[in-house]
Design a protein around this motif. Structure first.
Motif, PDB file in Angstrom:
ATOM      1  N   LYS A 181       1.071  -1.710  -0.359  1.00  0.00           N
ATOM      2  CA  LYS A 181      -0.173   0.692   0.073  1.00  0.00           C
ATOM      3  C   LYS A 181       1.229   1.490   0.165  1.00  0.00           C
ATOM      4  CE  LYS A 181      -2.859  -1.754   3.568  1.00  0.00           C
ATOM      5  NZ  LYS A 181      -4.099  -1.933   4.637  1.00  0.00           N
ATOM      6  N   VAL A 182       0.528   2.278  -0.848  1.00  0.00           N
ATOM      7  CA  VAL A 182       1.249   3.237  -0.756  1.00  0.00           C
ATOM      8  C   VAL A 182       0.240   4.455  -0.875  1.00  0.00           C
ATOM      9  CG1 VAL A 182       2.917   2.665  -1.927  1.00  0.00           C
ATOM     10  CG2 VAL A 182       1.245   3.616  -3.096  1.00  0.00           C
ATOM     11  N   GLN A 183       0.491   5.826   0.005  1.00  0.00           N
ATOM     12  CA  GLN A 183      -0.344   6.931  -0.380  1.00  0.00           C
ATOM     13  C   GLN A 183       0.682   7.643  -1.258  1.00  0.00           C
ATOM     14  OE1 GLN A 183      -0.938   9.693   2.576  1.00  0.00           O
ATOM     15  NE2 GLN A 183      -3.624   8.556   2.637  1.00  0.00           N
ATOM     16  N   ILE A 184      -0.241   8.425  -2.304  1.00  0.00           N
ATOM     17  CA  ILE A 184       0.593   9.723  -3.276  1.00  0.00           C
ATOM     18  C   ILE A 184       0.576  10.470  -2.923  1.00  0.00           C
ATOM     19  CG2 ILE A 184       1.548   9.683  -5.397  1.00  0.00           C
ATOM     20  CD1 ILE A 184       1.440   6.686  -6.252  1.00  0.00           C
ATOM     21  N   ILE A 185       1.021  11.451  -2.536  1.00  0.00           N
ATOM     22  CA  ILE A 185       0.839  12.691  -2.488  1.00  0.00           C
ATOM     23  C   ILE A 185       1.792  13.768  -3.681  1.00  0.00           C
ATOM     24  CG2 ILE A 185       0.522  14.721  -0.664  1.00  0.00           C
ATOM     25  CD1 ILE A 185       0.988  12.454   1.163  1.00  0.00           C
ATOM     26  N   SER A 186       0.203  14.330  -4.324  1.00  0.00           N
ATOM     27  CA  SER A 186       1.352  15.126  -5.316  1.00  0.00           C
ATOM     28  C   SER A 186       0.186  16.992  -5.334  1.00  0.00           C
ATOM     29  CB  SER A 186       0.844  14.991  -6.570  1.00  0.00           C
ATOM     30  OG  SER A 186      -0.191  14.810  -6.689  1.00  0.00           O
ATOM     31  N   ALA A 187       1.273  18.047  -5.624  1.00  0.00           N
ATOM     32  CA  ALA A 187       0.962  18.985  -5.761  1.00  0.00           C
ATOM     33  C   ALA A 187      -0.018  19.558  -6.998  1.00  0.00           C
ATOM     34  CB  ALA A 187       2.158  20.312  -5.897  1.00  0.00           C
ATOM     35  N   ARG A 188      -0.288  18.571  -7.984  1.00  0.00           N
ATOM     36  CA  ARG A 188      -0.534  19.449  -9.513  1.00  0.00           C
ATOM     37  C   ARG A 188      -1.282  18.278  -9.351  1.00  0.00           C
ATOM     38  NH1 ARG A 188       5.161  21.685 -10.371  1.00  0.00           N
ATOM     39  NH2 ARG A 188       4.524  23.732 -10.942  1.00  0.00           N
ATOM     40  N   ALA A 189      -2.511  18.493 -10.321  1.00  0.00           N
ATOM     41  CA  ALA A 189      -3.452  17.167 -11.103  1.00  0.00           C
ATOM     42  C   ALA A 189      -3.100  16.260 -11.568  1.00  0.00           C
ATOM     43  CB  ALA A 189      -4.756  17.617 -11.623  1.00  0.00           C
ATOM     44  N   TYR A 190      -2.061  16.805 -12.774  1.00  0.00           N
ATOM     45  CA  TYR A 190      -1.738  15.938 -14.239  1.00  0.00           C
ATOM     46  C   TYR A 190      -0.707  14.683 -13.207  1.00  0.00           C
ATOM     47  CZ  TYR A 190       2.674  18.584 -14.290  1.00  0.00           C
ATOM     48  OH  TYR A 190       3.631  19.443 -14.284  1.00  0.00           O
ATOM     49  N   HIS A 191       0.292  15.506 -12.027  1.00  0.00           N
ATOM     50  CA  HIS A 191       0.044  14.518 -11.355  1.00  0.00           C
ATOM     51  C   HIS A 191       0.249  13.252 -10.838  1.00  0.00           C
ATOM     52  CE1 HIS A 191       4.786  17.570 -11.222  1.00  0.00           C
ATOM     53  NE2 HIS A 191       4.414  16.488 -12.385  1.00  0.00           N
ATOM     54  N   SER A 192      -1.243  13.110 -10.148  1.00  0.00           N
ATOM     55  CA  SER A 192      -2.110  12.859  -9.617  1.00  0.00           C
ATOM     56  C   SER A 192      -2.743  11.559 -10.876  1.00  0.00           C
ATOM     57  CB  SER A 192      -2.514  13.273  -8.795  1.00  0.00           C
ATOM     58  OG  SER A 192      -3.974  12.579  -8.226  1.00  0.00           O
ATOM     59  N   LEU A 193      -2.237  11.940 -11.410  1.00  0.00           N
ATOM     60  CA  LEU A 193      -3.710  11.517 -12.492  1.00  0.00           C
ATOM     61  C   LEU A 193      -3.107  10.306 -13.391  1.00  0.00           C
ATOM     62  CD1 LEU A 193      -5.918  10.662 -14.131  1.00  0.00           C
ATOM     63  CD2 LEU A 193      -5.609  12.319 -16.115  1.00  0.00           C
ATOM     64  N   PHE A 194      -1.498  10.906 -13.293  1.00  0.00           N
ATOM     65  CA  PHE A 194      -0.403  10.104 -14.307  1.00  0.00           C
ATOM     66  C   PHE A 194       0.045   8.886 -12.984  1.00  0.00           C
ATOM     67  CE2 PHE A 194       4.206   8.696 -14.275  1.00  0.00           C
ATOM     68  CZ  PHE A 194       4.335   8.148 -15.676  1.00  0.00           C
ATOM     69  N   MET A 195      -0.086   9.162 -11.679  1.00  0.00           N
ATOM     70  CA  MET A 195       0.245   7.865 -10.463  1.00  0.00           C
ATOM     71  C   MET A 195      -0.800   7.176 -10.655  1.00  0.00           C
ATOM     72  SD  MET A 195       3.130   8.240  -9.927  1.00  0.00           S
ATOM     73  CE  MET A 195       3.009   7.481  -9.366  1.00  0.00           C
ATOM     74  N   HIS A 196      -2.221   7.648 -11.084  1.00  0.00           N
ATOM     75  CA  HIS A 196      -3.303   6.491 -11.047  1.00  0.00           C
ATOM     76  C   HIS A 196      -3.370   5.454 -12.053  1.00  0.00           C
ATOM     77  CE1 HIS A 196      -7.557   5.931 -10.518  1.00  0.00           C
ATOM     78  NE2 HIS A 196      -7.925   5.983 -11.985  1.00  0.00           N
ATOM     79  N   ASN A 197      -3.278   6.420 -13.119  1.00  0.00           N
ATOM     80  CA  ASN A 197      -2.747   5.883 -14.696  1.00  0.00           C
ATOM     81  C   ASN A 197      -2.161   4.862 -14.423  1.00  0.00           C
ATOM     82  OD1 ASN A 197      -5.558   6.857 -15.331  1.00  0.00           O
ATOM     83  ND2 ASN A 197      -4.091   8.560 -16.301  1.00  0.00           N
ATOM     84  N   ILE A 198      -0.868   4.856 -14.345  1.00  0.00           N
ATOM     85  CA  ILE A 198       0.687   3.885 -13.809  1.00  0.00           C
ATOM     86  C   ILE A 198       0.328   3.137 -13.029  1.00  0.00           C
ATOM     87  CG2 ILE A 198       1.959   5.020 -12.322  1.00  0.00           C
ATOM     88  CD1 ILE A 198       4.778   4.946 -15.068  1.00  0.00           C
TER      89      ILE A 198
END
Length: 117
Positions: A77-94
């Motif tokens: 399990k990991v929790q990924i916290i990002s400052a930008r929406a596109y980074h969040s979407l990228f990590m969601h997809n990958i």
């Protein structure tokens, strides 16, 4: 079709740092040609604190709770916290969690889980 992406393309393995400790010392490839560059724990903690300070200064952050690794026996399990929406979407997809039930598993729940932010 051909494209030119410029001088900086993709991820840079030479920018990766790993804390060398009792666990990683014998489990990872170190030395010449290795992508694993040694970092001491103190340096990691300093950088982690700087990152937390930066994220705490923002009005909005994006959070993804995900599993890494598709194999249920080896995923973490990991929790990924990002400052930008596109980074969040990228990590969601990958790191796509796969089946709908995986979200419930992540939070240790059974059935359908809905999480409010």
């Amino acid at each position: 079709m051909a494209t030119l992406s410029g001088a900086k393309t993709g991820r840079s393995p030479r920018d990766k740092r790993v804390v060398k400790d009792e666990t990683t010392a014998n489990e990872l490839w170190w030395g010449k040609g290795s992508p694993n560059i040694e970092m001491d724990e103190h340096t990691l903690l300093v950088h982690r604190e700087r990152a937390a300070d930066y994220l705490n200064s923002l009005d909005k952050v994006f959070v993804n709770d995900q599993f890494l690794n598709w194999d249920p026996e080896h995923r973490i399990k990991v929790q990924i916290i990002s400052a930008r929406a596109y980074h969040s979407l990228f990590m969601h997809n990958i790191n796509n969690m796969g089946k709908d039930g995986d979200v419930a598993l992540f939070f240790g729940l059974s059935g359908r889980a809905i999480r409010e932010a």
